[in-house]
Design a protein around this motif. Structure first.
Motif, PDB file in Angstrom:
ATOM      1  N   LYS A  14       4.452  13.400   1.171  1.00  0.00           N
ATOM      2  CA  LYS A  14       5.101  12.128   0.822  1.00  0.00           C
ATOM      3  C   LYS A  14       4.296  10.917   1.251  1.00  0.00           C
ATOM      4  CE  LYS A  14       8.707  13.910  -1.051  1.00  0.00           C
ATOM      5  NZ  LYS A  14       8.992  13.776  -2.451  1.00  0.00           N
ATOM      6  N   LEU A  37       7.119  -0.877   5.053  1.00  0.00           N
ATOM      7  CA  LEU A  37       8.359  -0.334   4.490  1.00  0.00           C
ATOM      8  C   LEU A  37       9.023  -1.283   3.497  1.00  0.00           C
ATOM      9  CD1 LEU A  37       9.837   1.309   7.699  1.00  0.00           C
ATOM     10  CD2 LEU A  37       8.881   2.481   5.696  1.00  0.00           C
ATOM     11  N   ASN A  41       6.246   0.900  -2.477  1.00  0.00           N
ATOM     12  CA  ASN A  41       7.132   1.736  -3.277  1.00  0.00           C
ATOM     13  C   ASN A  41       6.893   3.181  -2.858  1.00  0.00           C
ATOM     14  OD1 ASN A  41       8.200   3.410  -5.279  1.00  0.00           O
ATOM     15  ND2 ASN A  41       7.851   1.909  -6.883  1.00  0.00           N
ATOM     16  N   SER A  42       7.930   3.873  -2.431  1.00  0.00           N
ATOM     17  CA  SER A  42       7.759   5.230  -1.922  1.00  0.00           C
ATOM     18  C   SER A  42       7.185   6.180  -2.964  1.00  0.00           C
ATOM     19  CB  SER A  42       9.082   5.768  -1.383  1.00  0.00           C
ATOM     20  OG  SER A  42      10.052   5.814  -2.407  1.00  0.00           O
ATOM     21  N   GLU A  43       7.505   5.964  -4.225  1.00  0.00           N
ATOM     22  CA  GLU A  43       6.976   6.836  -5.287  1.00  0.00           C
ATOM     23  C   GLU A  43       5.468   6.667  -5.457  1.00  0.00           C
ATOM     24  OE1 GLU A  43       8.700   9.235  -6.869  1.00  0.00           O
ATOM     25  OE2 GLU A  43      10.337   8.685  -5.530  1.00  0.00           O
TER      26      GLU A  43
END
Length: 57
Positions: A14, A37, A41-43
């Protein structure tokens, strides 16, 4: 660097954020993590390895 080897061994992660702890105080570390954070964007971070210095003020 062990993290790069681990990332190659486990390519589907991730995201990994690295920080040289000796160059940070707790306050600046928290500020950089907060900025990371709130802006990333985490994706888009999947399978990436980045240095926290990128978000250091």
């Amino acid at each position: 660097m062990i993290f790069l080897v681990l990332a190659q061994q486990y390519p589907n992660h991730k995201g990994i954020i690295l920080a040289a702890q000796s160059s940070w105080n707790l306050s600046s570390l928290i500020k950089a993590l907060d900025l990371f954070l709130s802006t990333e964007n985490s994706e888009e971070f999947i399978n990436q390895i980045r240095w926290l210095n990128q978000w250091k003020n």
